[in-house]
Design an enzyme around this catalytic site. Structure first.
Site, short mmCIF file in Angstrom:
data_model
loop_
_atom_site.label_atom_id
_atom_site.label_comp_id
_atom_site.label_asym_id
_atom_site.label_seq_id
_atom_site.Cartn_x
_atom_site.Cartn_y
_atom_site.Cartn_z
N ASP A 389 0.69 -0.90 0.01
CA ASP A 389 0.22 -0.16 0.03
C ASP A 389 0.92 1.56 -0.22
O ASP A 389 0.23 2.25 -0.66
CB ASP A 389 -1.13 -0.08 1.65
CG ASP A 389 -1.73 -1.57 1.05
OD1 ASP A 389 -2.49 -1.36 0.32
OD2 ASP A 389 -2.02 -1.82 2.49
N VAL A 390 2.01 1.42 0.81
CA VAL A 390 2.84 2.41 0.43
C VAL A 390 3.58 2.84 -0.75
O VAL A 390 4.42 4.48 -1.20
CB VAL A 390 3.75 2.06 1.37
CG1 VAL A 390 3.65 2.62 2.97
CG2 VAL A 390 5.20 1.36 1.36
#
Length: 464
Positions: A389-390
């Protein structure tokens, strides 16, 4: 003024100074070890100062408590792997809150079940057991979600807002009642019970992606409960240590919420009464570009600039030592390697920093998000190891995405991207990552440690 009293106060003063110095040292990776040692020495002084108080007339229960605590704490510190550190932190918060709550209950019971408790002391006692009890169950729920014996996704049900609101208001109402009517044992013990329920209802509807913030917030609650304990029993060092713990945990929670572009209310109550949001985008019609270890090793072996992006996948595979070995080979070939650390990478603040430090990777190569993001366009290869997700560009491009607005690492701007990943399963947020389908991205599937060891072998072979 007795010598014992003076010694205790001097110990408390020295312990408080060491706690503050320890917190200051913990703000930088290269001084973090010293910070832990300062804090540990401060705690030892606080314990010694307390044990010399003349009020103590029987040491048998204290020795039994020390033995029990050591029996629990030693294996937690020595044998829990770094990958399980978030769970260990959650359990530690639970034990801290349990201690504060039990002290509060014992104090209330000892003082005639509230009959001899002044109103001001009752306010401190009530605050202590209320925050302590909700932190006990809240931390246990966080532990269960991280350990995956509880669902990692938000658990919601119809009418949850109303039920949780009534329980919370009932708990606060009992607290207010006790401040004015301390001699009400049924209200006190009912408040403790409802506090335990609040802890469950607080964390159960929160998803795994928000768990680092939740753990930090529970740390703050445990600290506040300890500070209240200090007020209730008149212990100065407990007030100071608890206030430092509570304030630092709260500030860290705020920083992490900002890093995720989320508000406290969104994290704590966003899942109430509705299912988790889903991105409008899917992977239908998109294909990924697999790459072999041989081809990936050629790219890395000739790269002049490589940025490594570690994530939870690296932690699970215990691949940090293989990362270091690969980086050494790249630098031996004339390349430069840096490490991009997202504030919420992994499952707790600083998770990646600790793992990389364990592999003796120099601190000056660990770059925070704002520091490294401008360097991705010049990077020959961005090596993503188990992060999801990052590095998802949906945070910039997809307004329907639940992570829209969250600052990310600009991995997609690198000249080439190699992603090490077991499968195409989504990350914590449960959404597709368009980075994996980019023309610049190649996917090296498999266990991160095994893939890195293959890359090391191939780079060595190419250099021979």
């Amino acid at each position: 003024m007795s010598a014992s009293y003076l010694f205790t106060q001097a110990s408390y003063l020295a312990a408080s100074v060491l706690f503050i110095l320890g917190l200051r040292s913990l703000t930088k990776p290269d001084s973090a070890r010293r910070g832990m040692q300062q804090a540990a020495l401060g705690m030892a002084l606080a314990i010694v100062g307390t044990l010399t108080k003349h009020e103590i007339v029987d040491y048998r229960y204290i020795v039994a408590g020390l033995a029990l605590g050591s029996a629990i704490g030693y294996p937690l510190g020595m044998f829990v792997p770094m990958t399980a550190m978030p769970q260990r932190i959650a359990i530690s918060h639970m034990f801290g809150a349990l201690a504060a709550t039990l002290v509060g209950i014992a104090e209330f019971y000892t003082l005639g079940n509230g009959a001899q408790v002044p109103h001001a002391t009752m306010a401190a006692l009530g605050f202590e057991v209320l925050f302590g009890s909700l932190t006990i169950t809240g931390s246990f729920m966080a532990f269960g979600k991280l350990q995956e014996f509880l669902p990692g996704v938000p658990v919601t049900f119809k009418g949850q807002n109303a039920v949780n609101g009534l329980v919370f208001l009932g708990t606060v109402g009992l607290f207010a009642w006790l401040v004015f009517q301390p001699f009400t044992p049924w209200a006190f013990y009912l408040m403790v019970g409802l506090g335990l329920v609040v802890g469950v209802s607080l964390v159960l509807p929160i998803g795994g992606a928000d768990m680092p913030v939740v753990i930090s917030l529970l740390n703050s609650y445990a600290g506040l409960a300890s500070a209240a304990t200090g007020f209730a029993i008149g212990n100065e060092v407990l007030i100071i240590a608890g206030a430092l713990d509570g304030a630092s945990g709260f500030i860290l929670s705020m920083v992490m919420s900002k890093a995720m572009n989320r508000s406290f209310g969104n994290i704590l109550f966003g899942a109430f009464g509705k299912p988790p949001e889903k991105s409008a985008k899917t992977a239908a019609g998109l294909t990924v570009k697999p790459i072999s270890p041989e081809d990936a090793a050629i790219q890395l072996g000739y790269a002049r600039s490589v940025i490594v992006v570690p994530g939870y996948g690296m932690a699970v595979a215990q691949a940090q030592h293989a990362v270091r070995e690969l980086a050494d080979l790249i630098e031996k070939n004339g390349g430069e390697v840096k490490y991009a650390i997202h504030p919420v990478a992994g499952r707790m603040p600083g998770h990646m920093n600790v793992l990389l430090a364990e592999a003796n990777i120099p601190y000056d190569k660990l770059k925070e998000m704002d520091e490294i993001n401008g360097e991705f366009p010049q990077a020959d290869v961005a090596l993503v190891i188990g992060a999801n997700d990052v590095v998802n560009p949906a945070a910039r491009n997809d307004k329907a995405s639940p992570i829209y607005g969250m600052p990310i690492l600009n991995v997609d701007q690198a000249k080439s991207v190699i992603v090490l990943k077991r499968s195409m399963n989504p990350g914590f947020a449960g959404i597709e990552n368009e980075l994996f389908y980019s023309d610049r991205t190649s996917m090296l599937f498999g266990d991160a440690k095994s893939s890195l060891e293959k890359l090391v072998a191939e780079v060595k072979a190419n250099a021979a």
